[in-house]
Scaffold this motif. Structure first.
Motif, PDB file in Angstrom:
ATOM      1  N   GLN A 151       0.827  -1.208   0.000  1.00 52.40           N
ATOM      2  CA  GLN A 151       0.000   0.000   0.000  1.00 52.40           C
ATOM      3  C   GLN A 151       0.861   1.258   0.000  1.00 52.40           C
ATOM      4  N   HIS A 152       1.975   1.204   0.711  1.00 48.65           N
ATOM      5  CA  HIS A 152       2.869   2.364   0.749  1.00 48.65           C
ATOM      6  C   HIS A 152       3.672   2.470  -0.543  1.00 48.65           C
ATOM      7  N   ILE A 153       4.075   1.350  -1.094  1.00 49.93           N
ATOM      8  CA  ILE A 153       4.900   1.364  -2.306  1.00 49.93           C
ATOM      9  C   ILE A 153       4.120   1.909  -3.498  1.00 49.93           C
ATOM     10  N   VAL A 154       2.855   1.498  -3.630  1.00 51.76           N
ATOM     11  CA  VAL A 154       2.082   1.883  -4.817  1.00 51.76           C
ATOM     12  C   VAL A 154       1.740   3.368  -4.838  1.00 51.76           C
ATOM     13  N   GLN A 155       1.969   4.077  -3.734  1.00 52.69           N
ATOM     14  CA  GLN A 155       1.655   5.505  -3.720  1.00 52.69           C
ATOM     15  C   GLN A 155       2.569   6.304  -4.646  1.00 52.69           C
ATOM     16  N   ILE A 156       3.701   5.733  -5.032  1.00 54.77           N
ATOM     17  CA  ILE A 156       4.595   6.439  -5.955  1.00 54.77           C
ATOM     18  C   ILE A 156       4.136   6.310  -7.400  1.00 54.77           C
ATOM     19  N   SER A 157       3.164   5.451  -7.670  1.00 54.72           N
ATOM     20  CA  SER A 157       2.671   5.253  -9.031  1.00 54.72           C
ATOM     21  C   SER A 157       1.706   6.367  -9.412  1.00 54.72           C
ATOM     22  N   PRO A 158       1.913   7.016 -10.561  1.00 53.79           N
ATOM     23  CA  PRO A 158       0.955   8.058 -10.992  1.00 53.79           C
ATOM     24  C   PRO A 158      -0.426   7.495 -11.269  1.00 53.79           C
ATOM     25  N   THR A 159      -0.503   6.219 -11.657  1.00 46.85           N
ATOM     26  CA  THR A 159      -1.801   5.605 -11.919  1.00 46.85           C
ATOM     27  C   THR A 159      -2.615   5.481 -10.637  1.00 46.85           C
ATOM     28  N   THR A 160      -1.971   5.100  -9.559  1.00 46.27           N
ATOM     29  CA  THR A 160      -2.659   5.020  -8.269  1.00 46.27           C
ATOM     30  C   THR A 160      -3.172   6.383  -7.843  1.00 46.27           C
ATOM     31  N   GLN A 161      -2.353   7.409  -8.008  1.00 46.40           N
ATOM     32  CA  GLN A 161      -2.772   8.759  -7.638  1.00 46.40           C
ATOM     33  C   GLN A 161      -3.907   9.252  -8.532  1.00 46.40           C
ATOM     34  N   TYR A 162      -3.876   8.884  -9.805  1.00 44.76           N
ATOM     35  CA  TYR A 162      -4.939   9.294 -10.728  1.00 44.76           C
ATOM     36  C   TYR A 162      -6.267   8.633 -10.376  1.00 44.76           C
ATOM     37  N   VAL A 163      -6.220   7.364 -10.001  1.00 47.83           N
ATOM     38  CA  VAL A 163      -7.440   6.672  -9.586  1.00 47.83           C
ATOM     39  C   VAL A 163      -8.007   7.307  -8.319  1.00 47.83           C
ATOM     40  N   LYS A 164      -7.162   7.619  -7.366  1.00 39.72           N
ATOM     41  CA  LYS A 164      -7.625   8.277  -6.143  1.00 39.72           C
ATOM     42  C   LYS A 164      -8.251   9.629  -6.455  1.00 39.72           C
ATOM     43  N   LEU A 165      -7.618  10.370  -7.358  1.00 41.24           N
ATOM     44  CA  LEU A 165      -8.158  11.674  -7.745  1.00 41.24           C
ATOM     45  C   LEU A 165      -9.519  11.540  -8.410  1.00 41.24           C
ATOM     46  N   THR A 166      -9.630  10.600  -9.332  1.00 36.93           N
ATOM     47  CA  THR A 166     -10.883  10.417 -10.063  1.00 36.93           C
ATOM     48  C   THR A 166     -12.018  10.024  -9.142  1.00 36.93           C
ATOM     49  N   GLN A 167     -11.767   9.069  -8.268  1.00 36.44           N
ATOM     50  CA  GLN A 167     -12.818   8.626  -7.357  1.00 36.44           C
ATOM     51  C   GLN A 167     -13.232   9.749  -6.414  1.00 36.44           C
ATOM     52  N   ALA A 168     -12.268  10.548  -5.968  1.00 37.66           N
ATOM     53  CA  ALA A 168     -12.595  11.651  -5.060  1.00 37.66           C
ATOM     54  C   ALA A 168     -13.396  12.737  -5.772  1.00 37.66           C
ATOM     55  N   VAL A 169     -13.006  13.060  -7.006  1.00 40.39           N
ATOM     56  CA  VAL A 169     -13.657  14.154  -7.721  1.00 40.39           C
ATOM     57  C   VAL A 169     -15.023  13.739  -8.249  1.00 40.39           C
ATOM     58  N   LEU A 170     -15.067  12.654  -9.025  1.00 33.02           N
ATOM     59  CA  LEU A 170     -16.312  12.281  -9.693  1.00 33.02           C
ATOM     60  C   LEU A 170     -17.322  11.627  -8.753  1.00 33.02           C
ATOM     61  N   TYR A 171     -16.875  10.811  -7.811  1.00 29.52           N
ATOM     62  CA  TYR A 171     -17.798  10.096  -6.938  1.00 29.52           C
ATOM     63  C   TYR A 171     -18.185  10.903  -5.698  1.00 29.52           C
ATOM     64  N   ARG A 172     -17.214  11.670  -5.159  1.00 26.36           N
ATOM     65  CA  ARG A 172     -17.467  12.339  -3.873  1.00 26.36           C
ATOM     66  C   ARG A 172     -17.445  13.864  -3.973  1.00 26.36           C
ATOM     67  N   ASN A 173     -17.348  14.383  -5.206  1.00 28.88           N
ATOM     68  CA  ASN A 173     -17.423  15.827  -5.451  1.00 28.88           C
ATOM     69  C   ASN A 173     -16.348  16.593  -4.674  1.00 28.88           C
ATOM     70  N   ALA A 174     -15.145  16.046  -4.641  1.00 26.82           N
ATOM     71  CA  ALA A 174     -14.041  16.710  -3.948  1.00 26.82           C
ATOM     72  C   ALA A 174     -13.578  17.932  -4.745  1.00 26.82           C
ATOM     73  N   GLY A 175     -13.101  18.939  -4.028  1.00 27.92           N
ATOM     74  CA  GLY A 175     -12.605  20.138  -4.662  1.00 27.92           C
ATOM     75  C   GLY A 175     -11.097  20.095  -4.875  1.00 27.92           C
ATOM     76  N   VAL A 176     -10.560  21.205  -5.372  1.00 32.16           N
ATOM     77  CA  VAL A 176      -9.134  21.263  -5.702  1.00 32.16           C
ATOM     78  C   VAL A 176      -8.277  21.054  -4.460  1.00 32.16           C
ATOM     79  N   ARG A 177      -8.676  21.635  -3.339  1.00 30.17           N
ATOM     80  CA  ARG A 177      -7.856  21.532  -2.130  1.00 30.17           C
ATOM     81  C   ARG A 177      -7.702  20.086  -1.666  1.00 30.17           C
ATOM     82  N   LEU A 178      -8.744  19.282  -1.807  1.00 33.61           N
ATOM     83  CA  LEU A 178      -8.678  17.896  -1.337  1.00 33.61           C
ATOM     84  C   LEU A 178      -7.831  17.010  -2.252  1.00 33.61           C
TER      85      LEU A 178
END
Length: 209
Positions: A151-178
């Motif tokens: 879980q800690h190692i995969v945080q360096i992957s841009p794909t993992t970060q992109y998935v986290k961003l997408t789920q936060a923005v599209l599913y939970r309506n997260a803003g830029v700060r989050l």
């Protein structure tokens, strides 16, 4: 809370778009570099007053622009229009994250292309890279279900970060700060890949010359 009825297409449709973004970005940019080497057009570029960085950025921008347009059309026409998936988040913020992610993976595609001398070699190199990025991204299985060290190692992957961003923005309506940490992480990965790719690209052009 986003999907109380557990409808699989609500989740899988967006995640499939993300996986297609990854494979298309790597393959299209990498194939463009490999084909120019095979067809001898690299020599034409060498006699023109352009720098290797300009050649690389042209490929990143051209292919990335096409993929950004395809992602937006898929989101609006297929996911929202055909599948009727409710996405309460900001589409412009998601597209910004997509553009930054494309910068990272297209730079990775150029890097992989400089390591291969032919299309078959590039395919054999790109396939396992894509599979690892996909399986560890959280798009197929949640990152929280992986071993703690992983879980800690995969945080360096841009794909993992992109998935986290997408789920936060599209599913939970997260803003830029989050999602700012994810935006910065993807940008940093893209910058690192681009520096390494340009170094390899210059040496490749020097050998061609």
């Amino acid at each position: 809370m986003f999907n109380p009825n557990n409808q699989s297409e609500w989740f899988s449709s967006v995640m499939l778009v993300e996986t297609n973004v990854t494979v298309l970005a790597i393959i299209l940019v990498g194939a463009a570099v490999i084909r120019e080497r095979e067809h001898g057009t690299i020599e034409h570029l060498l006699v023109m007053p352009v720098r290797p960085s300009e050649i690389a950025m042209a490929k990143i921008l051209a292919n990335g622009g096409v993929i950004v347009l395809a992602v937006w059309l898929s989101l609006e026409l297929v996911i929202r229009g055909w599948l009727q998936v409710p996405l309460p988040g900001s589409v412009p913020l998601f597209m910004l994250g997509t553009a930054l992610y494309l910068f990272a993976v297209t730079a990775l595609g150029i890097l992989l292309a400089t390591l291969a001398s032919s299309m078959p070699q590039f395919g054999l190199l790109a396939a396992p890279v894509y599979v690892v990025l996909y399986l560890l991204s959280g798009a197929a299985t949640p990152v929280e279900s992986m071993p703690e060290l992983l879980q800690h190692i995969v945080q360096i992957s841009p794909t993992t970060q992109y998935v986290k961003l997408t789920q936060a923005v599209l599913y939970r309506n997260a803003g830029v700060r989050l999602v700012l940490p994810q935006l910065l992480a993807v940008s940093a990965a893209g910058g690192l890949f681009l520096v390494i790719a340009l170094t390899r690209f210059r040496s490749m052009l020097a050998r061609q010359g």
